[in-house]
Motif scaffolding. Structure first.
Motif, PDB file in Angstrom:
ATOM      1  N   LEU A  30     -44.835  76.594 -37.569  1.00  0.00           N
ATOM      2  CA  LEU A  30     -43.987  76.620 -36.375  1.00  0.00           C
ATOM      3  C   LEU A  30     -42.630  77.247 -36.678  1.00  0.00           C
ATOM      4  O   LEU A  30     -42.077  77.987 -35.847  1.00  0.00           O
ATOM      5  N   MET A  31     -42.075  77.000 -37.834  1.00  0.00           N
ATOM      6  CA  MET A  31     -40.785  77.602 -38.191  1.00  0.00           C
ATOM      7  C   MET A  31     -40.929  79.110 -38.383  1.00  0.00           C
ATOM      8  O   MET A  31     -40.031  79.877 -38.003  1.00  0.00           O
ATOM      9  N   LEU A  32     -42.033  79.517 -38.976  1.00  0.00           N
ATOM     10  CA  LEU A  32     -42.266  80.959 -39.105  1.00  0.00           C
ATOM     11  C   LEU A  32     -42.415  81.603 -37.732  1.00  0.00           C
ATOM     12  O   LEU A  32     -41.873  82.703 -37.480  1.00  0.00           O
ATOM     13  N   ALA A  33     -43.132  80.926 -36.830  1.00  0.00           N
ATOM     14  CA  ALA A  33     -43.273  81.450 -35.463  1.00  0.00           C
ATOM     15  C   ALA A  33     -41.929  81.520 -34.766  1.00  0.00           C
ATOM     16  O   ALA A  33     -41.633  82.472 -34.030  1.00  0.00           O
ATOM     17  N   GLU A  34     -41.050  80.537 -35.012  1.00  0.00           N
ATOM     18  CA  GLU A  34     -39.713  80.565 -34.417  1.00  0.00           C
ATOM     19  C   GLU A  34     -38.917  81.756 -34.941  1.00  0.00           C
ATOM     20  O   GLU A  34     -38.205  82.435 -34.181  1.00  0.00           O
ATOM     21  N   GLY A  35     -39.051  82.022 -36.251  1.00  0.00           N
ATOM     22  CA  GLY A  35     -38.336  83.165 -36.810  1.00  0.00           C
ATOM     23  C   GLY A  35     -38.820  84.493 -36.250  1.00  0.00           C
ATOM     24  O   GLY A  35     -38.016  85.422 -36.025  1.00  0.00           O
ATOM     25  N   LEU A  36     -40.125  84.612 -36.007  1.00  0.00           N
ATOM     26  CA  LEU A  36     -40.665  85.869 -35.473  1.00  0.00           C
ATOM     27  C   LEU A  36     -40.333  86.050 -33.988  1.00  0.00           C
ATOM     28  O   LEU A  36     -39.988  87.146 -33.541  1.00  0.00           O
ATOM     29  N   THR A  37     -40.441  84.950 -33.203  1.00  0.00           N
ATOM     30  CA  THR A  37     -40.159  85.069 -31.756  1.00  0.00           C
ATOM     31  C   THR A  37     -38.673  85.153 -31.475  1.00  0.00           C
ATOM     32  O   THR A  37     -38.283  85.480 -30.343  1.00  0.00           O
ATOM     33  N   TRP A  38     -37.852  84.836 -32.477  1.00  0.00           N
ATOM     34  CA  TRP A  38     -36.405  84.903 -32.288  1.00  0.00           C
ATOM     35  C   TRP A  38     -35.970  86.307 -31.861  1.00  0.00           C
ATOM     36  O   TRP A  38     -35.029  86.470 -31.077  1.00  0.00           O
ATOM     37  N   PHE A  39     -36.664  87.320 -32.338  1.00  0.00           N
ATOM     38  CA  PHE A  39     -36.236  88.701 -32.088  1.00  0.00           C
ATOM     39  C   PHE A  39     -36.876  89.307 -30.845  1.00  0.00           C
ATOM     40  O   PHE A  39     -36.636  90.478 -30.547  1.00  0.00           O
ATOM     41  N   LEU A  40     -37.687  88.541 -30.089  1.00  0.00           N
ATOM     42  CA  LEU A  40     -38.324  89.113 -28.901  1.00  0.00           C
ATOM     43  C   LEU A  40     -37.288  89.525 -27.854  1.00  0.00           C
ATOM     44  O   LEU A  40     -37.428  90.564 -27.190  1.00  0.00           O
ATOM     45  N   GLY A  41     -36.258  88.699 -27.707  1.00  0.00           N
ATOM     46  CA  GLY A  41     -35.231  89.040 -26.716  1.00  0.00           C
ATOM     47  C   GLY A  41     -34.491  90.317 -27.056  1.00  0.00           C
ATOM     48  O   GLY A  41     -33.944  90.996 -26.167  1.00  0.00           O
ATOM     49  N   ASN A  42     -34.470  90.682 -28.346  1.00  0.00           N
ATOM     50  CA  ASN A  42     -33.777  91.904 -28.747  1.00  0.00           C
ATOM     51  C   ASN A  42     -34.482  93.163 -28.264  1.00  0.00           C
ATOM     52  O   ASN A  42     -33.898  94.258 -28.313  1.00  0.00           O
TER      53      ASN A  42
END
Length: 553
Positions: A30-42
């Motif tokens: 879940l933390m890895l998924a959070e790190g990857l989805t963090w940049f979707l808004g960019n």
């Protein structure tokens, strides 16, 4: 941009570390998924309409993943119907609400709605309805729904904290910091939505607080992992904290402190019942896989094999730290095995000492029996034979010189044999010791000594083995003082101190006696065989002092 990059990578790195250290726990994924989805808004900063639209749609997906992470921590999965529904609502809000928002989002007309500004962008490929008022309404509902959902998550986390055990609360500490920051962020968000003009130029403050609340999670989680490693290393000090010979109650107290679980119970295997365990208070503790345990509890066996040395009944939350439990279990097994070996060694020493005492008692009894037999048998017969020989010599040997000489020679031989027999009987066991006790026997021994001996002994009758051992200590010491120490006088003191008989022999000889010599070593062995202690103090030129302490119970 640097802060944004650091926060996303922090999640991804923390997730990879967690997956490496805890592969069976879903928190790392879940933390890895959070790190990857963090940049979707960019993606909204790209000059590609389709990429920009996808970024606008899934801009808040990392918040839904964050909600999932908070509710799944530390087990790695969401437990309870309320938590699962909340997580599903978060993903649904992003998927449906985010799409509705993206369908009416024009980046050129609504630049303030996103933290990215792209003046030269060619638009949003997902734009269907170009109505600023409609977008403002959808965006407002979308944000309010997110704020309410965040409050719901906070309520669930607070409820878990209040209902959790101390051990479970300790595991939830990494979530506590980001939750507190999230509450502050929600307050700013509500104020911003209700009164946007009140904050003036601080519209980005809620967004900054949101970022801070989210980045605190990977940092706190990594700190939790580090704390677990440190506690695991500190578990090795459990043996030192428990002491050299820990009682079950002391060991249980130390375990509660180390693991932070005041409800923990240590079950020790009962003697004669290898499948049953009891805590220090005597209450039964179920073994692993057997018996019923309370809700939220778990059992960890200590020791290998089908019948472990002990079991730990602890909070189920400690199962999230398997390495710590393994280290503590190994330390406890070492403590218990050490105690067990110490007890077995003490029992073996007691049995050996008891055997030695019984052998010495049997030896002394046999010596007494031989001394009595010699005194009552052979000595008496020799005395009667001597008396008869004297009568024969008086009656028939008066006029015959040859017969008179033969009678005298035979009488002298009988006297010598009788004297040797008495010395032999006395060497086996002094009759005065059995008849009158230690004080009288030592007085008789002093009278026979070739050097002056002062006896200070005023003790009553003692156990036969103690009297015999004390007598031979004094006898051997007097012999050494006369033959080796060249002493001019010897002082012998005998007294009782509680349940111990203390014998001290002091001479004014040349000193320098070797405690490892055959005589003193044999004396020390004899004293130790009855459970006593012998000390030798013999400085060169300063005389010799020998002290023996003997049990006299």
């Amino acid at each position: 941009m640097v802060l944004d990059l650091v926060m996303g990578l922090a999640y991804a790195a923390a997730g990879l570390v967690a997956m490496w250290r805890r592969p069976a726990n879903g928190t790392g994924r879940l933390m890895l998924a959070e790190g990857l989805t963090w940049f979707l808004g960019n993606l909204q900063g790209f000059d590609q309409p389709l990429v920009l639209g996808v970024g606008a749609w899934w801009e808040a997906l990392n918040l839904a993943v964050l909600a999932h992470l908070l509710l799944a921590f530390p087990e790695g999965r969401v437990t309870g119907r309320r938590g699962r529904r909340t997580v599903a609502a978060g993903y649904t809000l992003v998927a449906v609400g985010g799409l509705a928002r993206a369908l009416c989002y024009d980046p050129a007309a609504d630049r303030a709605s996103s933290y990215l500004v792209c003046p030269g962008c060619r638009g949003n490929a997902l734009l269907v309805v170009d109505d600023p008022d409609l977008f403002a309404g959808v965006d407002l509902v979308y944000r309010w729904a997110g704020a309410l959902l965040t409050l719901r998550i906070v309520v669930l986390l607070v409820g878990r904290w209040r209902a959790g055990s101390p051990a479970y609360r300790r595991l939830l500490l990494p979530v506590g910091v980001p939750v507190a920051l999230t509450v502050a962020f929600v307050g700013w968000e509500i104020v911003y939505l209700a009164l946007p003009g009140l904050l003036g130029g601080t519209e980005l403050l809620p967004l900054a607080l949101s970022d801070l609340s989210q980045v605190a999670v990977p940092l706190a989680f990594l700190a939790g992992l580090l704390r677990t490693r440190l506690r695991q290393a500190g578990a090795g000090n459990l043996v030192i904290a428990a002491g050299r010979d820990p009682t079950p109650d002391r060991l249980q107290t130390v375990l509660r402190d180390v693991l932070g679980d005041p409800t923990l119970r240590l079950g020790i295997r009962r003697a004669g019942a290898p499948d049953r365990y009891a805590d220090p208070e005597g209450r039964p503790v179920p073994a692993a896989g057997r018996g019923r345990i309370g809700a939220g509890a778990a059992v960890t066996p200590i020791g290998s094999g089908a019948r472990p040395l002990a079991v730990l009944l602890h909070d189920r939350a400690l199962g999230e730290e398997p390495a710590l439990l393994a280290s503590v279990s190994a330390s406890v097994a070492l403590c218990l095995r050490n105690v067990q070996l110490t007890q077995e060694a003490a029992q073996t020493a007691d049995r050996a000492r008891g055997l030695q005492i019984r052998l010495l008692s049997a030896e002394e009894e046999e010596r007494r029996r031989l001394e009595r037999n010699l005194h009552d048998g052979a000595q008496s017969r020799l005395v009667f034979a001597l008396m008869g020989l004297r009568r024969i010599g008086t009656r028939w040997g008066g006029g015959d010189p040859t017969l008179r000489a033969a009678v005298d020679e035979t009488e002298q031989t009988l006297h010598t044999a009788l004297s040797e027999l008495r010395d032999l009987a006395h060497g086996l066991h002094p009759a005065v010791l059995s008849r009158a006790g230690l004080s009288a026997a030592l007085t008789a021994l002093a009278e026979q000594s070739g050097i002056p001996v002062v006896i200070m002994a005023d003790v009553g009758r003692l156990p036969p083995l103690a009297e015999t051992t004390a007598y031979y200590v004094v006898c051997e010491t007097l012999t050494n003082a006369a033959k080796h120490a060249r002493a001019r006088a010897v002082t012998v003191g005998v007294r009782t101190e509680g349940v111990r008989l203390v014998v001290e022999v002091t001479d004014d000889g040349v000193g320098g006696a070797d405690p490892d010599s055959s005589g003193l070593r044999g004396l020390a062995d004899r004293v130790a065989a009855v459970g006593g202690l012998l000390r030798v103090d013999s400085p060169a030129g300063g005389g010799t002092r020998i002290r023996a302490e003997l049990p006299c119970e």
